[in-house]
Design a protein around this motif. Structure first.
Motif, PDB file in Angstrom:
ATOM      1  N   ASP A 136       0.967  -1.174   0.126  1.00 29.51           N
ATOM      2  CA  ASP A 136      -0.150   0.014  -0.197  1.00 29.51           C
ATOM      3  C   ASP A 136       0.964   1.302  -0.053  1.00 29.51           C
ATOM      4  N   LYS A 137       0.768   1.936  -1.052  1.00 24.03           N
ATOM      5  CA  LYS A 137       1.684   3.248  -1.044  1.00 24.03           C
ATOM      6  C   LYS A 137       1.743   4.101  -0.102  1.00 24.03           C
ATOM      7  N   ASP A 138       0.248   4.592   0.206  1.00 29.42           N
ATOM      8  CA  ASP A 138       0.075   5.439   1.285  1.00 29.42           C
ATOM      9  C   ASP A 138       0.825   4.932   2.662  1.00 29.42           C
ATOM     10  N   LEU A 139       0.433   3.878   2.792  1.00 28.40           N
ATOM     11  CA  LEU A 139       0.942   3.054   4.117  1.00 28.40           C
ATOM     12  C   LEU A 139       2.398   3.240   3.998  1.00 28.40           C
ATOM     13  N   SER A 140       3.063   2.983   3.073  1.00 31.09           N
ATOM     14  CA  SER A 140       4.610   2.937   2.915  1.00 31.09           C
ATOM     15  C   SER A 140       4.918   3.997   3.395  1.00 31.09           C
ATOM     16  N   PHE A 141       4.279   5.079   2.699  1.00 30.25           N
ATOM     17  CA  PHE A 141       5.131   6.553   2.951  1.00 30.25           C
ATOM     18  C   PHE A 141       4.877   6.904   4.618  1.00 30.25           C
ATOM     19  N   SER A 142       3.895   6.480   5.235  1.00 25.32           N
ATOM     20  CA  SER A 142       3.595   6.785   6.598  1.00 25.32           C
ATOM     21  C   SER A 142       4.326   5.817   7.457  1.00 25.32           C
ATOM     22  N   ILE A 143       5.048   4.813   7.197  1.00 23.71           N
ATOM     23  CA  ILE A 143       5.468   4.042   8.303  1.00 23.71           C
ATOM     24  C   ILE A 143       6.942   3.684   7.755  1.00 23.71           C
ATOM     25  N   PRO A 144       7.994   4.622   7.228  1.00 22.31           N
ATOM     26  CA  PRO A 144       9.155   3.792   7.071  1.00 22.31           C
ATOM     27  C   PRO A 144      10.101   3.352   8.071  1.00 22.31           C
ATOM     28  N   ASN A 145       9.999   3.842   9.383  1.00 22.46           N
ATOM     29  CA  ASN A 145      10.592   3.414  10.328  1.00 22.46           C
ATOM     30  C   ASN A 145      10.312   1.779  11.022  1.00 22.46           C
ATOM     31  N   ILE A 146       9.009   1.693  10.952  1.00 22.08           N
ATOM     32  CA  ILE A 146       8.260   0.297  11.123  1.00 22.08           C
ATOM     33  C   ILE A 146       8.961  -0.630   9.720  1.00 22.08           C
ATOM     34  N   ASN A 147       8.954  -0.045   8.657  1.00 17.49           N
ATOM     35  CA  ASN A 147       9.422  -0.819   7.728  1.00 17.49           C
ATOM     36  C   ASN A 147      10.831  -1.358   7.827  1.00 17.49           C
ATOM     37  N   TYR A 148      11.562  -0.041   8.473  1.00 25.16           N
ATOM     38  CA  TYR A 148      13.137  -0.573   8.822  1.00 25.16           C
ATOM     39  C   TYR A 148      13.230  -2.017   9.725  1.00 25.16           C
ATOM     40  N   LEU A 149      12.384  -1.663  10.709  1.00 28.61           N
ATOM     41  CA  LEU A 149      12.019  -2.974  11.507  1.00 28.61           C
ATOM     42  C   LEU A 149      11.650  -4.185  11.002  1.00 28.61           C
ATOM     43  N   LEU A 150      10.993  -4.189   9.824  1.00 29.27           N
ATOM     44  CA  LEU A 150      10.447  -5.601   9.169  1.00 29.27           C
ATOM     45  C   LEU A 150      11.718  -5.882   8.355  1.00 29.27           C
ATOM     46  N   ASP A 151      12.376  -5.098   7.784  1.00 33.55           N
ATOM     47  CA  ASP A 151      13.460  -5.217   7.211  1.00 33.55           C
ATOM     48  C   ASP A 151      14.743  -6.413   8.165  1.00 33.55           C
ATOM     49  N   LYS A 152      14.621  -5.854   9.384  1.00 36.25           N
ATOM     50  CA  LYS A 152      15.515  -6.491  10.329  1.00 36.25           C
ATOM     51  C   LYS A 152      14.979  -7.861  10.474  1.00 36.25           C
ATOM     52  N   LEU A 153      13.622  -7.732  10.722  1.00 28.41           N
ATOM     53  CA  LEU A 153      12.944  -9.076  11.177  1.00 28.41           C
ATOM     54  C   LEU A 153      12.894 -10.097   9.843  1.00 28.41           C
ATOM     55  N   ASP A 154      13.043  -9.420   8.717  1.00 22.99           N
ATOM     56  CA  ASP A 154      13.242 -10.300   7.535  1.00 22.99           C
ATOM     57  C   ASP A 154      14.637 -11.008   7.367  1.00 22.99           C
ATOM     58  N   LEU A 155      15.805 -10.251   8.014  1.00 26.54           N
ATOM     59  CA  LEU A 155      16.980 -10.644   8.041  1.00 26.54           C
ATOM     60  C   LEU A 155      17.000 -12.009   8.853  1.00 26.54           C
ATOM     61  N   ILE A 156      16.272 -11.970   9.970  1.00 32.04           N
ATOM     62  CA  ILE A 156      16.302 -13.171  10.787  1.00 32.04           C
ATOM     63  C   ILE A 156      15.650 -14.402  10.098  1.00 32.04           C
ATOM     64  N   LYS A 157      14.642 -13.992   9.286  1.00 31.84           N
ATOM     65  CA  LYS A 157      13.906 -15.139   8.312  1.00 31.84           C
ATOM     66  C   LYS A 157      15.364 -15.591   7.438  1.00 31.84           C
ATOM     67  N   THR A 158      15.773 -14.748   6.784  1.00 32.36           N
ATOM     68  CA  THR A 158      16.810 -15.166   5.829  1.00 32.36           C
ATOM     69  C   THR A 158      17.997 -16.002   6.607  1.00 32.36           C
ATOM     70  N   GLU A 159      18.182 -15.538   7.656  1.00 32.07           N
ATOM     71  CA  GLU A 159      19.173 -16.319   8.487  1.00 32.07           C
ATOM     72  C   GLU A 159      18.715 -17.883   8.817  1.00 32.07           C
ATOM     73  N   PHE A 160      17.572 -17.873   9.264  1.00 29.93           N
ATOM     74  CA  PHE A 160      16.942 -19.174   9.367  1.00 29.93           C
ATOM     75  C   PHE A 160      17.211 -20.127   8.008  1.00 29.93           C
ATOM     76  N   ASP A 161      17.038 -19.520   7.087  1.00 33.18           N
ATOM     77  CA  ASP A 161      16.956 -20.384   5.701  1.00 33.18           C
ATOM     78  C   ASP A 161      18.489 -20.600   5.571  1.00 33.18           C
ATOM     79  N   LYS A 162      19.286 -19.685   5.900  1.00 29.05           N
ATOM     80  CA  LYS A 162      20.786 -19.944   5.423  1.00 29.05           C
ATOM     81  C   LYS A 162      21.410 -20.755   6.365  1.00 29.05           C
ATOM     82  N   VAL A 163      21.011 -20.814   7.590  1.00 28.57           N
ATOM     83  CA  VAL A 163      21.411 -21.468   8.568  1.00 28.57           C
ATOM     84  C   VAL A 163      21.278 -22.987   8.686  1.00 28.57           C
ATOM     85  N   ILE A 164      19.707 -23.025   8.634  1.00 33.44           N
ATOM     86  CA  ILE A 164      19.307 -24.437   8.759  1.00 33.44           C
ATOM     87  C   ILE A 164      18.807 -24.974   7.160  1.00 33.44           C
TER      88      ILE A 164
END
Ligand SMILES: O=C(O)CCC(=O)C(=O)O
Ligand SMILES: [Fe+2]
Length: 280
Positions: A136-164
């Motif tokens: 959602d474009k409007d939402l994306s514009f309103s929550i850049p810092n939440i998006n930053y957090l979600l990127d970090k959480l996604d890194l954890i997911k990526t780590e699960f995939d790479k490690v296990i």
């Protein structure tokens, strides 16, 4: 509250009246197999076999092992950036104040049902595309810092995939939740065994808390029941033992979605803000 009229799987979900994983194949077990949604998953989550330790960045061998055996892991100071935490708080609360959140219900399949005495939070789903952009474009514009957090959480997911090697995540799902004074969410689990969906159900719950001024007595702790059927070596089941996890700012709680029962204790403060990503 009269729960006798609720659909059976929701009644079960609320009371936590679910069996242990099946290990032998009696007639009784076969009968139970018919009620798929009400069973604890019998597909165990293996986080420690043949792992590629060189790919660890956020987690480590000990933390993965704890997650598998105890079923949960707490990471404090996850972002370690006060400015970001404040911005995430503001963005979250603004979404609420701008009426972008809806009253949460509990639903499964065609059953939809709401009762504030059972689940009192307001939620917003945050959908991201395969490039991790908020759809959602409007939402994306309103929550850049939440998006930053979600990127970090996604890194954890990526780590699960790479490690296990056998982890192979399928997708993630994210919600922002706000509880007001009196809000709670009674005992439940985040995913259930189902023969059709056993490969596409939630496996890992990651909850990030943003409650800057939380103090003792404010309530809203996450009561996590420590019985972990994923651990087949668990000495004896201790279904009523729990720990209360304070929802303090910059705390990330990770647990095994199909196995750990939990509830949000009634809040004496507001807003109680949590951002949750589930890995399927
Ligand atoms: O906010 C929390 O601490 C937990 C919420 C929860 O259990 C859920 O949304 O499924
Ligand atoms: Fe939950």
């Amino acid at each position: 509250m009269d729960i006798s009229n609720l659909p059976p799987h929701i009644r079960q979900q609320i009371l936590g009246l679910v069996g242990k994983p099946q290990t032998n194949n009696t007639d009784q077990n076969n009968q139970n197999n018919l009620i798929n949604n009400e069973k604890v998953s019998n597909v165990l989550i293996d986080l420690t076999s043949n792992i590629n330790v060189e790919n660890f960045k956020i987690l480590n061998k000990e933390s993965l092992s704890q997650l598998e055996k105890k079923g949960y892991l707490i990471i404090d100071n996850f972002l370690n950036d006060l400015n970001k935490i404040n911005l995430i708080y503001d963005e979250s609360y603004n979404q609420f104040k701008e009426n972008k959140l809806i009253e949460a219900g509990m639903n499964k399949g065609t059953d939809k049902w709401k009762d504030k005495s059972i689940r009192g939070d307001y939620i917003q789903w945050i959908h991201r595309d395969s490039n991790n952009r908020i759809q959602d474009k409007d939402l994306s514009f309103s929550i850049p810092n939440i998006n930053y957090l979600l990127d970090k959480l996604d890194l954890i997911k990526t780590e699960f995939d790479k490690v296990i090697p056998n982890f192979k995540s399928i997708k993630t799902q994210t919600q922002l939740a706000v509880y007001l004074n009196g809000g709670r969410y009674i005992k439940h689990r985040d995913s259930f065994y189902s023969s059709e969906s056993s490969t596409v159900s939630r496996r890992i719950t990651m909850i990030y808390y943003v409650n800057k001024d939380w103090k003792n007595g404010d309530g809203g702790e996450l009561r996590l029941y420590t019985d972990n059927p994923n651990n087949i070596n668990q000495k004896e089941s201790n279904q009523n033992e729990f720990i209360d996890i304070e929802p303090i700012a910059d705390r990330l709680l990770i647990f095994l979605s199909p196995f750990l029962e939990h509830e949000v204790l009634p809040c004496n403060f507001e807003p109680r803000i949590a951002i949750t990503t589930w890995i399927y």
